[in-house]
Design an enzyme around this catalytic site. Structure first.
Site, PDB file in Angstrom:
ATOM      1  NE  ARG A  37      98.246  77.028 -35.218  1.00 54.05           N
ATOM      2  CZ  ARG A  37      97.556  76.566 -34.186  1.00 54.05           C
ATOM      3  NH1 ARG A  37      96.703  75.561 -34.350  1.00 54.05           N
ATOM      4  NH2 ARG A  37      97.700  77.098 -32.979  1.00 54.05           N
TER       5      ARG A  37
ATOM      6  CD  GLU B 161      92.118  77.920 -39.390  1.00 48.52           C
ATOM      7  OE1 GLU B 161      92.758  76.919 -39.728  1.00 48.52           O
ATOM      8  OE2 GLU B 161      91.902  78.234 -38.206  1.00 48.52           O
TER       9      GLU B 161
ATOM     10  CG  HIS C  99      91.079  76.006 -35.719  1.00 45.07           C
ATOM     11  ND1 HIS C  99      92.191  76.677 -36.169  1.00 45.07           N
ATOM     12  CD2 HIS C  99      91.488  75.312 -34.626  1.00 45.07           C
ATOM     13  CE1 HIS C  99      93.223  76.427 -35.382  1.00 45.07           C
ATOM     14  NE2 HIS C  99      92.822  75.595 -34.436  1.00 45.07           N
TER      15      HIS C  99
ATOM     16  CG  ASN D  58      90.338  72.485 -27.179  1.00 46.19           C
ATOM     17  OD1 ASN D  58      89.514  72.028 -26.372  1.00 46.19           O
ATOM     18  ND2 ASN D  58      91.470  73.031 -26.801  1.00 46.19           N
TER      19      ASN D  58
END
Lengths: 316, 316
Positions: free
Chosen positions: B229, B258, B277, B280
């Protein structure tokens, strides 16, 4: 440990290179002059090698992976009672690490990420791939290929190794799940593999091993990584395939021509990565040789089989 | 195999997602309606979950790694005779692969290579590093950290894992050579580690875990990778350290703030890599869930311990 000290000489430089001296000491031997030595680590050229070695010297470690110059100079023949080892395999790990980096950077779309100047998550999402569950074909199962396999295994890739014989590739960290095929059957692989790493020697038979036909049969998501020699890939055909999006991309540490001239399209194609044959830079070569020396001195002390023994009959 | 067929239902969508159906079949089970099923793979939200399950259903696989919503909705409590499993751990591999890619790209100087438009071998040689023999500290030994360790081992890195207890990290592919330290002793690590991968949860205690003091104690060649994070790294202090060359570089899949706004210095610093980010992305999450389902259905068939069992008392 109660065994008698084993003495290893390092030649021809005096003082010896720090990393090599440290490697000998770390392995548990004593660094001595040649007269007291049972082993000799040679860091110089063939021309400087002594004509005669004291009778106590049982083993000589040479500094090169390819030792044709040492045969040509008659050095192996001149010392029939001495075991020689090369540095074969010692320099493969760095090239394999580079190949892994290039493949991952391609598959995970890093070049486009590095050009971004804002948060393009939705644009990038569909392009971020993984090696998990993908088939990676490694053409060439020499030192580099065999070093790369254990690096790919924990990523969950299915690995096809291609060698001349088709006999299963074995070695430390190579699981039996690795499929091995002979180079004769390579033609069948192109439509089925996800990615290709070229790590085979440059010979007349391997010239343009990856050409227009092969590129046309790969997937639009396939990456080609070349860490061997530029001649194995047909550069013009590759530029066409990259420009049209016929394949995902190419990451090349070696090129044809090499050096790749300024202005060549490969420098500007968004799905091409070029590193200037620097996968194994001098400072890493030196460190890798020291690691090889440490491993071999340990084996010498233990009476174990030495790494990279030179067979005078075979010529390498 | 002569054992009786085991039936698994997939809900709530009809037809079920292709990848999940394929996973159940690959594992050797039969896909059935809920009335005949011994197991249920749930791909929907808590709100859609049936109030009652047929008595034959012994096991339910939920689609999320964090299952607090399922506890809140009372679903675990409502089915006391049923074993529930989460997808914890299933999504870690892709993030770990991304972290490996980012670290290798940094250490091997890929960003500068991608900006080159000619053959700068001599310029680049001294900057191409390796993970071999280097110390990589992984802060956080949860799913991501434990998935990353086996990927770093074959590269010859020395690994320090940091967790709360300091109890040795164990798991598949994690060798005993991995050093584990407790977070209380993290302060000692900064001058000794070569690189740092941040993979710990965001809590008040981990906010700015990497700040100006920590950055000042790292090596000028150190890379920081953050896949956890953004709040764990002090962005302003990081920009200062990157601008001055106090550290080698930073590769961030998460940022603070972010999304990272356009015009932020991190977009332009030559030793910063930012991925938005996307370590995934949705399509990989789906495939990873299918793999998890396949593994757990196999275990269910074999009567083996299931992956990611939910403990009603513990709450996860």
């Amino acid at each position: 440990m109660n065994r008698p000290a084993v003495s290893i000489a390092i030649g021809p430089t005096d003082p010896p290179p720090t990393l090599v001296e440290k490697a000998v000491l770390e392995a548990g031997a004593v660094v001595s002059g040649l007269d007291e030595a049972q082993g000799l680590i040679w860091v110089g050229d063939p021309e400087e090698f002594p004509d005669e070695l004291p009778a106590r010297v049982e083993w000589v470690q040479l500094p090169a992976a390819g030792v044709e110059d040492w045969f040509t100079a008659g050095i192996i023949a001149r010392h029939p009672g001495v075991r020689f080892t090369s540095a074969a395999g010692a320099f493969a790990a760095s090239v394999a690490e580079h190949a892994l980096m290039l493949l991952l950077a391609g598959v995970r779309y890093l070049p486009e990420h590095l050009r971004a100047t804002d948060w393009r998550q939705q644009d990038f999402f569909p392009h971020v791939g993984t090696l998990r569950g993908k088939t990676v074909t490694i053409v060439g199962a020499g030192g580099i290929g065999r070093a790369l396999i254990p690096m790919l295994v924990p990523l969950g890739a299915h690995i096809i190794a291609v060698n001349r014989s088709g006999r299963p590739v074995t070695g430390p960290g190579i699981p039996s799940s690795v499929e091995t095929i002979s180079a004769d059957h390579l033609g069948r692989i192109w439509p089925h593999t996800d990615h290709v790493v070229v790590a085979a020697p440059a010979t007349p038979a391997t010239r343009h091993l990856v050409g227009a036909d092969e590129l046309a049969r790969l997937k639009p998501s396939s990456w080609i990584v070349n860490v061997a020699r530029g001649s194995l890939v047909d550069t013009d055909a590759l530029v066409v395939a990259l420009s049209s999006g016929a394949i995902g991309g190419a990451a090349l540490d070696v090129t044809d021509p090499e050096p790749l001239p300024a202005g060549h399209p490969l420098w500007k194609l968004p799905n091409a990565i070029v590193t200037p044959h620097d996968s194994n830079p001098p400072q890493l070569r030196f460190a890798a040789f020291a690691d090889h020396v440490e491993a071999n001195v340990k084996r010498f002390l233990d009476g174990a089989e030495l790494l990279a023994p030179i067979d005078p009959a075979r010529g390498y």
